[in-house]
Design a protein around this motif. Structure first.
Motif, PDB file in Angstrom:
ATOM      1  N   VAL A   1      80.388  30.947 -38.522  1.00 30.56           N
ATOM      2  CA  VAL A   1      81.135  31.416 -39.692  1.00 30.56           C
ATOM      3  C   VAL A   1      80.919  32.904 -39.902  1.00 30.56           C
ATOM      4  N   LYS A   2      79.695  33.370 -39.706  1.00 31.92           N
ATOM      5  CA  LYS A   2      79.458  34.810 -39.866  1.00 31.92           C
ATOM      6  C   LYS A   2      80.163  35.600 -38.766  1.00 31.92           C
ATOM      7  N   ALA A   3      80.187  35.058 -37.549  1.00 29.64           N
ATOM      8  CA  ALA A   3      80.852  35.765 -36.450  1.00 29.64           C
ATOM      9  C   ALA A   3      82.324  35.995 -36.758  1.00 29.64           C
ATOM     10  N   VAL A   4      82.957  34.993 -37.348  1.00 29.45           N
ATOM     11  CA  VAL A   4      84.377  35.136 -37.697  1.00 29.45           C
ATOM     12  C   VAL A   4      84.541  36.032 -38.916  1.00 29.45           C
ATOM     13  N   ALA A   5      83.727  35.785 -39.948  1.00 33.04           N
ATOM     14  CA  ALA A   5      83.885  36.532 -41.197  1.00 33.04           C
ATOM     15  C   ALA A   5      83.576  38.013 -41.034  1.00 33.04           C
ATOM     16  N   SER A   6      82.615  38.349 -40.194  1.00 40.93           N
ATOM     17  CA  SER A   6      82.233  39.751 -39.994  1.00 40.93           C
ATOM     18  C   SER A   6      83.065  40.442 -38.919  1.00 40.93           C
ATOM     19  N   GLY A   7      83.844  39.663 -38.167  1.00 46.49           N
ATOM     20  CA  GLY A   7      84.637  40.238 -37.092  1.00 46.49           C
ATOM     21  C   GLY A   7      83.891  40.398 -35.780  1.00 46.49           C
ATOM     22  N   SER A   8      82.623  40.000 -35.732  1.00 41.28           N
ATOM     23  CA  SER A   8      81.863  40.169 -34.493  1.00 41.28           C
ATOM     24  C   SER A   8      82.365  39.267 -33.373  1.00 41.28           C
ATOM     25  N   VAL A   9      83.109  38.214 -33.726  1.00 40.86           N
ATOM     26  CA  VAL A   9      83.675  37.352 -32.679  1.00 40.86           C
ATOM     27  C   VAL A   9      84.657  38.130 -31.814  1.00 40.86           C
ATOM     28  N   GLU A  10      85.303  39.136 -32.392  1.00 48.74           N
ATOM     29  CA  GLU A  10      86.228  39.960 -31.604  1.00 48.74           C
ATOM     30  C   GLU A  10      85.467  40.780 -30.564  1.00 48.74           C
ATOM     31  N   VAL A  11      84.282  41.247 -30.943  1.00 48.41           N
ATOM     32  CA  VAL A  11      83.438  41.971 -29.987  1.00 48.41           C
ATOM     33  C   VAL A  11      83.003  41.031 -28.874  1.00 48.41           C
TER      34      VAL A  11
ATOM     35  N   ASN B   1      91.373  38.235 -45.070  1.00 49.67           N
ATOM     36  CA  ASN B   1      89.973  38.367 -45.436  1.00 49.67           C
ATOM     37  C   ASN B   1      89.579  37.309 -46.458  1.00 49.67           C
ATOM     38  N   ALA B   2      90.538  36.909 -47.297  1.00 56.38           N
ATOM     39  CA  ALA B   2      90.256  35.882 -48.303  1.00 56.38           C
ATOM     40  C   ALA B   2      89.876  34.568 -47.640  1.00 56.38           C
ATOM     41  N   GLU B   3      90.586  34.224 -46.576  1.00 56.43           N
ATOM     42  CA  GLU B   3      90.263  32.974 -45.879  1.00 56.43           C
ATOM     43  C   GLU B   3      88.871  33.054 -45.261  1.00 56.43           C
ATOM     44  N   ARG B   4      88.519  34.203 -44.737  1.00 58.61           N
ATOM     45  CA  ARG B   4      87.187  34.366 -44.170  1.00 58.61           C
ATOM     46  C   ARG B   4      86.119  34.187 -45.244  1.00 58.61           C
ATOM     47  N   LEU B   5      86.341  34.822 -46.397  1.00 56.24           N
ATOM     48  CA  LEU B   5      85.363  34.732 -47.474  1.00 56.24           C
ATOM     49  C   LEU B   5      85.243  33.305 -48.002  1.00 56.24           C
ATOM     50  N   VAL B   6      86.378  32.614 -48.075  1.00 56.30           N
ATOM     51  CA  VAL B   6      86.345  31.211 -48.519  1.00 56.30           C
ATOM     52  C   VAL B   6      85.537  30.369 -47.533  1.00 56.30           C
TER      53      VAL B   6
ATOM     54  N   LEU C   1      70.612  34.126 -46.234  1.00 63.32           N
ATOM     55  CA  LEU C   1      70.475  35.577 -46.232  1.00 63.32           C
ATOM     56  C   LEU C   1      71.362  36.199 -45.158  1.00 63.32           C
ATOM     57  N   TYR C   2      71.445  35.519 -44.032  1.00 65.16           N
ATOM     58  CA  TYR C   2      72.294  35.955 -42.923  1.00 65.16           C
ATOM     59  C   TYR C   2      73.753  36.036 -43.365  1.00 65.16           C
ATOM     60  N   LEU C   3      74.166  35.080 -44.221  1.00 61.59           N
ATOM     61  CA  LEU C   3      75.551  35.060 -44.705  1.00 61.59           C
ATOM     62  C   LEU C   3      75.778  36.060 -45.835  1.00 61.59           C
ATOM     63  N   ALA C   4      74.742  36.346 -46.607  1.00 65.61           N
ATOM     64  CA  ALA C   4      74.907  37.268 -47.725  1.00 65.61           C
ATOM     65  C   ALA C   4      75.254  38.670 -47.262  1.00 65.61           C
ATOM     66  N   ASP C   5      75.038  38.935 -45.974  1.00 63.00           N
ATOM     67  CA  ASP C   5      75.263  40.268 -45.426  1.00 63.00           C
ATOM     68  C   ASP C   5      76.694  40.488 -44.963  1.00 63.00           C
ATOM     69  N   VAL C   6      77.553  39.456 -45.020  1.00 62.85           N
ATOM     70  CA  VAL C   6      78.927  39.615 -44.552  1.00 62.85           C
ATOM     71  C   VAL C   6      79.742  40.373 -45.595  1.00 62.85           C
ATOM     72  N   PRO C   7      80.860  40.985 -45.203  1.00 66.53           N
ATOM     73  CA  PRO C   7      81.717  41.649 -46.190  1.00 66.53           C
ATOM     74  C   PRO C   7      82.158  40.654 -47.265  1.00 66.53           C
ATOM     75  N   GLY C   8      81.942  41.014 -48.522  1.00 66.20           N
ATOM     76  CA  GLY C   8      82.275  40.118 -49.616  1.00 66.20           C
ATOM     77  C   GLY C   8      81.144  39.198 -50.015  1.00 66.20           C
ATOM     78  N   GLY C   9      80.018  39.288 -49.341  1.00 65.88           N
ATOM     79  CA  GLY C   9      78.863  38.468 -49.693  1.00 65.88           C
ATOM     80  C   GLY C   9      78.335  38.829 -51.075  1.00 65.88           C
ATOM     81  N   LYS C  10      77.732  37.856 -51.752  1.00 66.02           N
ATOM     82  CA  LYS C  10      77.285  38.054 -53.125  1.00 66.02           C
ATOM     83  C   LYS C  10      75.773  38.213 -53.191  1.00 66.02           C
ATOM     84  N   PRO C  11      75.275  39.113 -54.060  1.00 68.55           N
ATOM     85  CA  PRO C  11      73.826  39.254 -54.234  1.00 68.55           C
ATOM     86  C   PRO C  11      73.167  37.943 -54.671  1.00 68.55           C
ATOM     87  N   GLU C  12      73.924  37.092 -55.400  1.00 71.95           N
ATOM     88  CA  GLU C  12      73.366  35.814 -55.856  1.00 71.95           C
ATOM     89  C   GLU C  12      72.959  34.932 -54.687  1.00 71.95           C
TER      90      GLU C  12
END
Length: 396
Positions: free
Chosen positions: A259-269, A290-295, A325-336
């Motif tokens: 999920v992080k690979a897709v949401a962060s775009g690293s899967v393209e790399v 981007n909304a679908e990625r964040l969802v 914590l790994y997921l909180a670092d993606v674009p749109g991740g929440k501090p909570e």
């Protein structure tokens, strides 16, 4: 000792399964004691592996083979026996034969995969849970090995077979058997971890790592698994929830990595590394926005969060916390998301069974403090780290 070995060999030559089992157990005891068992291994290959025998005897014989060194001609005999067992009507015998694949030398493994591809692939469709478990567990260990990747680099036909098996391994994460599903999650997670470690080693300048072609092969497997997990994430999360709680931990990393690979775009790399990303939409998951990625990320966080507070297993709490914590670092991740994880990880500080991992706890918290806002950073730093540290020093 000669008398004992002679008795063991005589029992191996008998057609009595009970005597053969006892002889193999005695041989394994001799191996555990550090004695030379080459002559016993030779007898086991000739009398058990190359001949019809019970599943228990086959399994013990293969265990004995793992603890000894065989000559080239004996490995040929082992390969012949494995091929015969792949057609054996008892699936438990076939499962025992499959389990030895991880111990085969590279040249023997390549030959067996090439000659018996159909039989090995057929194990995925078996009605026997034990056989599906054996093929998933064994290939999960074998397919990520460096020597097999090198063999695939020089053999396109072998590469196609192995790539197809990774697809089947991904499908087994949804298998009806809990044991098969768990080991499939572990296998996919191992593939991701191997890829991550190899890529970081290359970035660090390590020369003793995969060639460009080998990295491309791994990248292709990883991108296909990431796409599968992303597309089937809801089904995979549902499947993980009905696994026994002690096996849930195996499901966390594969879901989070994908999920992080897709949401962060690293899967393209990763696709570019696999040389499969030159065309749009090739071998890739289609993400509308981007909304679908964040969802997608939010769904996984919602799936994992309850285990931070409800689990009694410190290892599971730590695994879930680190991955959130790994997921909180993606674009749109929440501090909570990060604060929940850090609080849960810090609750392990005083757990006696987790005392040896305090360094890992501190490293995980300090490394991810940047995910919190300034107020929360100060709160965590003083309330959870500095005050207990000062108190312990005063007590001393």
């Amino acid at each position: 000792m000669d008398i004992l070995y002679a008795q063991i060999q005589a029992d191996l030559r008998s057609n009595d399964a009970l005597r053969q089992t006892g002889a193999l157990l005695q041989a394994l005891q001799q191996s555990a004691a550090g004695r030379d068992i080459s002559i016993l291994a030779k007898s086991a290959v000739e009398e058990i592996v190359a001949s019809p025998a019970s599943a228990v005897c086959k399994k013990l014989a293969f265990d004995l083979i793992r603890s000894s060194r065989l000559t080239a001609d004996l490995w040929d005999t082992v390969l012949s026996g494995i091929r015969s067992d792949l057609h054996f009507p008892d699936p438990d015998v076939t499962a025992a034969a499959i389990s030895i694949l991880a111990a085969l030398p590279s040249h023997a493994l390549s030959k067996l995969i090439t000659d018996s591809n159909a039989e090995i692939s057929g194990c995925f469709d078996s009605q026997s849970d034990n056989l599906r478990f054996s093929i998933t567990e064994t290939l999960g260990c074998v397919l990520a090995r460096d020597d097999l990747v090198t063999l695939c680099e020089n053999n396109v036909n072998l590469l196609d077979k192995v790539s197809n098996w990774w697809v089947r391994m991904g499908g087994n994460m949804l298998d009806k058997s809990d044991a098969v599903s768990k080991v499939a999650f572990e296998s996919v997670g191992r593939l991701f971890q191997e890829f991550d470690s190899k890529r970081m080693s290359r970035l660090a300048g390590d020369k003793l790592v995969d060639s460009e072609n080998s990295l491309a092969i791994r990248s292709n497997w990883v991108s296909s698994m990431v796409d599968f997990v992303w597309k089937r994430r809801n089904a995979l999360m549902s499947r993980s929830l009905i696994l026994p709680v002690e096996t849930f931990r195996a499901t966390v990393f594969p879901l989070v990595f994908s999920v992080k690979a897709v949401a962060s775009g690293s899967v393209e790399v990763i696709r570019k590394l696999s040389k499969a990303g030159t065309g749009s939409g090739v071998n890739g998951s289609v993400v509308d926005s981007n909304a679908e990625r964040l969802v997608g990320v939010s769904d996984v966080v919602t799936h994992l969060a309850p285990f931070l507070v409800s689990s009694l297993d410190p290892a599971l709490i730590f695994e879930v916390g680190i991955n959130m914590l790994y997921l909180a670092d993606v674009p749109g991740g929440k501090p909570e998301w990060a604060s929940q994880s850090i609080i849960a990880i810090l609750t392990l500080w005083d757990r006696q069974e987790f005392s040896s991992a305090r360094e890992s706890i501190v490293r995980a918290v300090v490394t991810n403090l940047h995910l919190l806002d300034l107020h929360m950073q100060v709160r965590f730093l003083f309330l959870y780290l500095l005050i207990p540290y000062i108190g312990s020093n005063e007590a001393e």
